[in-house]
Write an enzyme that holds these catalytic residues in place. Structure first.
Site, mmCIF file in Angstrom:
data_model
loop_
_atom_site.group_PDB
_atom_site.id
_atom_site.type_symbol
_atom_site.label_atom_id
_atom_site.label_comp_id
_atom_site.label_asym_id
_atom_site.label_seq_id
_atom_site.Cartn_x
_atom_site.Cartn_y
_atom_site.Cartn_z
ATOM 1 N N CYS A 247 53.536 -93.674 -133.720
ATOM 2 C CA CYS A 247 53.175 -94.037 -132.346
ATOM 3 C C CYS A 247 54.398 -94.220 -131.446
ATOM 4 C CB CYS A 247 52.344 -95.323 -132.309
ATOM 5 S SG CYS A 247 50.754 -95.233 -133.132
ATOM 6 N N ARG A 248 55.015 -95.392 -131.548
ATOM 7 C CA ARG A 248 56.091 -95.751 -130.619
ATOM 8 C C ARG A 248 57.374 -94.960 -130.827
ATOM 9 N NH1 ARG A 248 55.719 -102.070 -131.740
ATOM 10 N NH2 ARG A 248 55.053 -101.217 -133.748
ATOM 11 N N SER A 249 57.854 -94.878 -132.058
ATOM 12 C CA SER A 249 59.152 -94.205 -132.255
ATOM 13 C C SER A 249 59.091 -92.696 -131.996
ATOM 14 C CB SER A 249 59.754 -94.521 -133.620
ATOM 15 O OG SER A 249 58.908 -94.174 -134.677
ATOM 16 N N CYS B 66 60.064 -97.544 -135.487
ATOM 17 C CA CYS B 66 58.932 -98.469 -135.365
ATOM 18 C C CYS B 66 58.365 -98.681 -136.767
ATOM 19 C CB CYS B 66 57.894 -97.969 -134.368
ATOM 20 S SG CYS B 66 56.942 -96.519 -134.884
ATOM 21 N N ASP C 111 52.646 -102.591 -130.053
ATOM 22 C CA ASP C 111 52.083 -101.546 -130.909
ATOM 23 C C ASP C 111 50.714 -101.138 -130.365
ATOM 24 O OD1 ASP C 111 51.213 -99.866 -132.905
ATOM 25 O OD2 ASP C 111 51.549 -101.297 -134.533
ATOM 26 N N ASN D 224 56.111 -94.824 -137.757
ATOM 27 C CA ASN D 224 56.662 -93.584 -137.226
ATOM 28 C C ASN D 224 55.582 -92.593 -136.804
ATOM 29 O OD1 ASN D 224 58.790 -90.867 -138.295
ATOM 30 N ND2 ASN D 224 58.949 -91.982 -136.398
#
Length: 163
Positions: free
Chosen positions: A14-16, A9, A127, A12
């Site tokens: 939150c999402r990933s 993401c 996001d 690095n």
């Protein structure tokens, strides 16, 4: 030799890392932990060395996943040792394909939600960083939904190597 998957993401945090934690649990539960390595990175290095966003950690741990994480930036040299690079949104997909040293490397980059048959045409994981906890919970739901299809695809690749 392990099959390597890297989730990417923006920062690095939150999402990933969420996708990394969920998919690592799926891989372990499927008995593939010795055959598949899972990690994550960001397209940028703003948060290198930081832990995951506290909201990411809270949502992961509440759902029974590991929240431990250290952010890092994706490097083009990694393409040579990674089998599958999973982008969390179309902006990451484009950025990663531009970074790829070869066409073969660019072909390794896929969108996470492309593994979720119910996702429809919107394949981006939004996001959650600038929102509240609800956005992180929604992110986790999307990651979990796509992880089953991704696991099936990775299992097929791993079993193909063993054949």
């Amino acid at each position: 030799m392990s099959y390597r998957v890297c989730f990417v993401c923006t920062g690095n945090i939150c999402r990933s890392p969420m996708a990394e934690s969920v998919f690592r649990a799926r891989v372990r539960d499927a008995g593939l932990g010795d055959l598949v390595q899972v990690d994550s990175a960001g397209t940028g290095g703003w948060h290198e060395g930081d832990g995951a966003d506290p909201r990411t950690v809270a949502v992961l741990e509440e759902a029974g996943y590991d929240g431990a994480h250290t952010a890092r930036q994706f490097q083009p040299s990694w393409f040579s040792r990674i089998d599958l690079v999973i982008a969390l949104d179309s902006g990451h997909l484009r950025a990663l394909r531009r970074l790829a040293p070869t066409q073969e490397d660019a072909a390794k980059v896929r969108l996470l939600r492309s593994y979720d048959a119910a996702a429809g045409d919107d394949l981006d994981v939004p996001d959650p960083y600038y929102g509240d906890l609800d956005g992180f919970e929604e992110c986790l739901e999307m990651v979990e939904a796509a992880s089953e299809g991704l696991l099936a695809a990775v299992r097929e690749q791993v079993e193909g190597r063993a054949a």
